[in-house]
Each structure stands twice: as structure tokens, then as C-alpha cells.
Scaffold this motif. Sequence first.
Motif, short mmCIF file in Angstrom:
data_model
loop_
_atom_site.label_atom_id
_atom_site.label_comp_id
_atom_site.label_asym_id
_atom_site.label_seq_id
_atom_site.Cartn_x
_atom_site.Cartn_y
_atom_site.Cartn_z
N GLY A 82 -10.95 3.30 -12.76
CA GLY A 82 -11.59 4.49 -12.23
C GLY A 82 -10.80 5.20 -11.16
N LYS A 83 -9.63 4.72 -10.81
CA LYS A 83 -8.83 5.32 -9.74
C LYS A 83 -7.62 6.06 -10.33
N ALA A 84 -7.09 6.99 -9.57
CA ALA A 84 -5.77 7.61 -9.77
C ALA A 84 -5.72 8.63 -10.90
N ILE A 85 -6.25 8.31 -12.08
CA ILE A 85 -6.19 9.25 -13.20
C ILE A 85 -7.61 9.54 -13.69
N PRO A 86 -7.91 10.81 -13.98
CA PRO A 86 -9.25 11.15 -14.45
C PRO A 86 -9.56 10.45 -15.76
N ALA A 87 -10.79 9.97 -15.89
CA ALA A 87 -11.20 9.27 -17.12
C ALA A 87 -11.36 10.25 -18.27
N GLY B 143 0.81 -1.21 0.00
CA GLY B 143 0.00 0.00 0.00
C GLY B 143 0.85 1.26 0.00
N ASN B 144 1.96 1.24 0.75
CA ASN B 144 2.87 2.39 0.75
C ASN B 144 3.41 2.66 -0.64
N VAL B 145 3.78 1.58 -1.35
CA VAL B 145 4.28 1.73 -2.73
C VAL B 145 3.18 2.26 -3.63
N ALA B 146 1.97 1.75 -3.47
CA ALA B 146 0.86 2.14 -4.35
C ALA B 146 0.57 3.63 -4.27
N GLY C 201 -8.16 26.24 -3.12
CA GLY C 201 -7.25 27.19 -2.50
C GLY C 201 -5.81 26.72 -2.54
N CYS C 202 -5.61 25.44 -2.36
CA CYS C 202 -4.27 24.85 -2.45
C CYS C 202 -3.68 25.07 -3.84
N ARG C 203 -4.47 24.82 -4.86
CA ARG C 203 -3.98 25.00 -6.23
C ARG C 203 -3.69 26.46 -6.51
N ASP C 204 -4.50 27.37 -5.98
CA ASP C 204 -4.26 28.81 -6.16
C ASP C 204 -2.90 29.24 -5.62
N LEU C 205 -2.43 28.54 -4.59
CA LEU C 205 -1.15 28.89 -3.97
C LEU C 205 0.02 28.11 -4.55
N GLY C 206 -0.21 27.47 -5.68
CA GLY C 206 0.87 26.71 -6.32
C GLY C 206 1.08 25.34 -5.75
N GLY C 207 0.05 24.78 -5.09
CA GLY C 207 0.17 23.48 -4.46
C GLY C 207 -0.37 22.35 -5.31
N THR C 208 -0.39 21.17 -4.71
CA THR C 208 -0.88 19.97 -5.37
C THR C 208 -1.96 19.34 -4.49
N VAL C 209 -2.90 18.63 -5.11
CA VAL C 209 -4.10 18.18 -4.39
C VAL C 209 -3.86 16.94 -3.53
N THR C 210 -2.73 16.26 -3.72
CA THR C 210 -2.42 15.15 -2.84
C THR C 210 -0.92 15.04 -2.66
N GLY C 211 -0.48 15.02 -1.39
CA GLY C 211 0.93 14.93 -1.11
C GLY C 211 1.41 13.51 -0.87
N GLU C 212 0.50 12.64 -0.33
CA GLU C 212 0.96 11.29 0.01
C GLU C 212 -0.16 10.25 0.08
N HIS C 213 -1.41 10.67 0.06
CA HIS C 213 -2.50 9.71 0.19
C HIS C 213 -2.92 9.12 -1.15
N GLY C 214 -2.56 9.76 -2.24
CA GLY C 214 -2.97 9.31 -3.56
C GLY C 214 -4.27 9.97 -4.00
N VAL C 215 -4.52 9.88 -5.29
CA VAL C 215 -5.74 10.46 -5.87
C VAL C 215 -6.95 9.62 -5.52
N GLY C 216 -6.81 8.29 -5.68
CA GLY C 216 -7.94 7.40 -5.41
C GLY C 216 -9.17 7.84 -6.15
N SER D 95 1.22 4.59 -8.49
CA SER D 95 0.20 4.37 -9.54
C SER D 95 -1.06 3.71 -9.00
N GLU D 96 -1.11 3.43 -7.71
CA GLU D 96 -2.34 2.99 -7.01
C GLU D 96 -2.93 1.71 -7.60
N GLY D 97 -2.06 0.80 -8.04
CA GLY D 97 -2.54 -0.48 -8.54
C GLY D 97 -3.21 -0.42 -9.89
N THR D 98 -3.06 0.68 -10.62
CA THR D 98 -3.72 0.82 -11.93
C THR D 98 -2.86 0.34 -13.08
#
Length: 458
Positions: free
Chosen positions: A453-458, A141-144, A403-418, A197-200
Motif C-alpha cells: 500500500g505504500k509508494a505506488i498507487p494501487a 531509511g535514507n536509502v528507502a 499547484g506544484c504539478r501545475d508549475l511542472g513540479g513533482t509531489v515529493t522531492g525527498e520524503h517519499g510517497v508513503g 522504493s520505500e521497502g516495497t
Amino acid sequence: MSILALLAAALRDDQIRTDPEALEAYSHDDAEWAPYRPPLAVVFAETLDDVVATVTAARDTATPIVPRGAGSGLSGGANGVDGSIVLSLERMTGITEVNVDERYAIAQAGVVNDVLRQHVAQHGLWYPPDPASQSIATIGGNVATNAGGICCVKYGVTTDYVIGLTVVLADGRVARLGRTTAKGVTGYDLTSLVVGSEGTLAIVVDATLSLLPLAGREERAIVGYFDDLVAAGRAVAAVASDGIVPSALELIDRTCIDAVNAWQDLGIPSTASAMLMAKVDETGETGQRLAARVAACFEAAGATGVERADDPDEVDRLILARRLAYPSLERLGPVLTEDICVPRTRVPEMLARIEGIAATWDVTIANIAHAGDGNLHPLIIVPDGDDAAKERAKRAFDEIVDGCRDLGGTVTGEHGVGLLKLPGARAEQGETVQDMQRAIKRALDPQGILNPGKAIPA
């Protein structure tokens, strides 16, 4: 033949469960409100051959397959989908090699993070990535999700330690990626492609993990108490501006402090609005001077009190509040967990925005943060059964992501997109990047059966 018939022919009866209790228990991870569907069956792999047999059966029947470790994820990455098989790797718990001279270990996907750490410590070695769920989360899971943790501000995240993988591809073939040498650049870096890559793209069966020497570190803790959450954020920015790289820099706010005190009564000052916990691990006078510089940054930013410790037990006591924060909050009601990451210098502004969003939507937001690398975990707490509050929480969640994206951030730092972060990922990446990801997915999984359906938008 049906998928269930193929699985029954390839595996023992006790490796397949179709009872309602198992289907429900294994149909989702710990992400609140991420959609899920019970699978057709849960398969418990014990060997590489079991994984190959399961994937082959899924390939032959075009059945979606959802790989799963401990189910401790917070983004819906292990949630079941219609007509799927959940493939649990929790029984694959072998640490098959520890090479002291070359400083690496090979661990199967079901090995628990903290078990690996304790095992290699017996050989004088250290595996640094330490997610808050280290006592239950698995290496697979950590690798995923490319998991991070408390010490990642200095020592990096999972991908910095994965030098090789054994994976099963969507067509059932086995691929051994990476190396065991200190260096290696032969061909594309497929190991790093699979990490996160969350198992995809492939199912991770084991990982070859680079290790560090355990000796040569002297941990010191510095804890600052603040009357204002934004002031604690300024202290984070000050540490970064001073060029200090602590081995940990963690933040919890008043809501977390109250929850921890109510549960475990650690004696944290109840008047503090925020608590900032740092560790440095340099030895001797160098470590002492660095700890003093951190304390000075805290005081200059407005800390009302600063504690320091170099006794190992006292260091652990001061840091314990951070590790207990999330389970303490879970006792208050369902928690919707964010995982945004902003530039370190923008931490104060993002914390101020989060406070404003909580007020706008009339929701309780507790703040936990790997503050040293700008990875913030705002936790939105909703009373159980309060549908109106749940809807407000979803609105607040979306505004925090924006708000995170407005400040130059990213929407997930370590939990994954899922599943939870798919809209945010779509807004962050743009169509060209998404097209590249879809092309890779089609090349490695043309049927689209691996964790669809996980990790990358369809």
C-alpha cells in the motif's frame, strides 16, 4: 504454524515485542495524519540471518512486513498495516568497512546518518547527503526514501552515493547488488531501482556508499533578510540564472524565524519576513568571488540586509536557524509536512501560491525550503484538537500539491510517497507509468507482502 510461532522459533525473546506500548510506538512514523494500524509484533533484527528468518516467516504465512529505521519519515512509509509485522533494523549499526583508497564505506541499515559522517571524517572522507533529521535518521531509511538534505543542491542526494546494496527479497533470498568499483554497468541498475522504493521491493540490510575527500573545501555563509517571501524566491531564481551552484541555499519564513527565536533566541531580526541562507565551499579567491556574487543576487532581489561569514563557527551559527526550524515549529502544534519540488525559476510563483492557499483556507503555513533545487517544505500547523482546522489543512495540502504539478513540479522531492502522497503520485504519473511500477512490484514481490500500500498507487 502462525507467524508469531515461526518468529519465536527463529529469534531470541528480546528480539520480539508484542506489548501494547511497543506496538503503538512502532506502528507509525512522524507523518501527521497518515493512517496506521498497530502490527502483530515488532521484530528487532541484529544480523542478516535475522532479516532472512523474519522475511521467510512472513512469506510462509503471507504476512505483510513493514521495514523501519528510526521512524523519522514524514510520509507514512513506515506505518503499520492490518496483520503486519514491523521489522526494525535499528540495532544493525555496524560500519563494516571504510576503504580510503577507493573512497567508499559499507554501513548497515541502522547506522545513523551523522554517525557515519563523523566516522568516515576520521579517515579524511565525507558522506554528503545530510537530511535535516541527520542526527536520528538511519542509512536504511535514507536509502528507502532517497533522502536529500541541505547540501544536495550541489552534491546530490542519496542515490548519487549508493553504489551497492545487500538486500533481502520477498522470498527470503539474499541479493548483493551493485559494485565497489568507480564504474560499472553490468546488467540492469538494480541498485538504483531499490533506492527510493520505500521497502516495497526489497529490504535493505547494508549499503555501499561512495565518499568524497573531506579536505579542499572552505565554507562561507551568506544570509539575506527580506521583507517579502516572494522577493526571497526571486533571489533564489537570480542565483540559478547567474549560473551559481552553492553548496547550500535554504529558506525559512517569518513563522519559522519567530518559532526559532522563541525557542533558542538566535537573534534573527524579527522584522524579516524571510531569511535566505547560502553556503559556498570553493577555496581562496574563487570562493570569495562566488560569495560576493551570491550577496549581489540577494541585494538585487530586494534584501534589506546581507550578512557574510567565513569563520567556521560563525558559518554554523548562521545556518543553525535552518536546522532548528522544523523542531521549533513542532512545539507549536501538529505539523502536516509538504515536500514538493518545482523548477528553480518557478520558486517565487509557488511561494506566492502557498501564501494565497494559506489565506484561502485560513491556516498557518510555515515555509522551509531547500530553495537551491526548488524543494519546498510548506508546513501546515494546526492547533491540537481543532478538527475544523485539520480539515482545512487537508484541503490546503491538496491544493499545494495540485499547484506544484501545475508549475511542472513533482509531489515529493525527498520524503517519499508513503501514504500521504499516493493521490498526488497517481495524478502526476499517469496510468502507463503506474502499470510499469506495478509490474516490477509483482515480479519482485508476487505475494505483495513488502510494505503493502505504500509508494505506488494501487
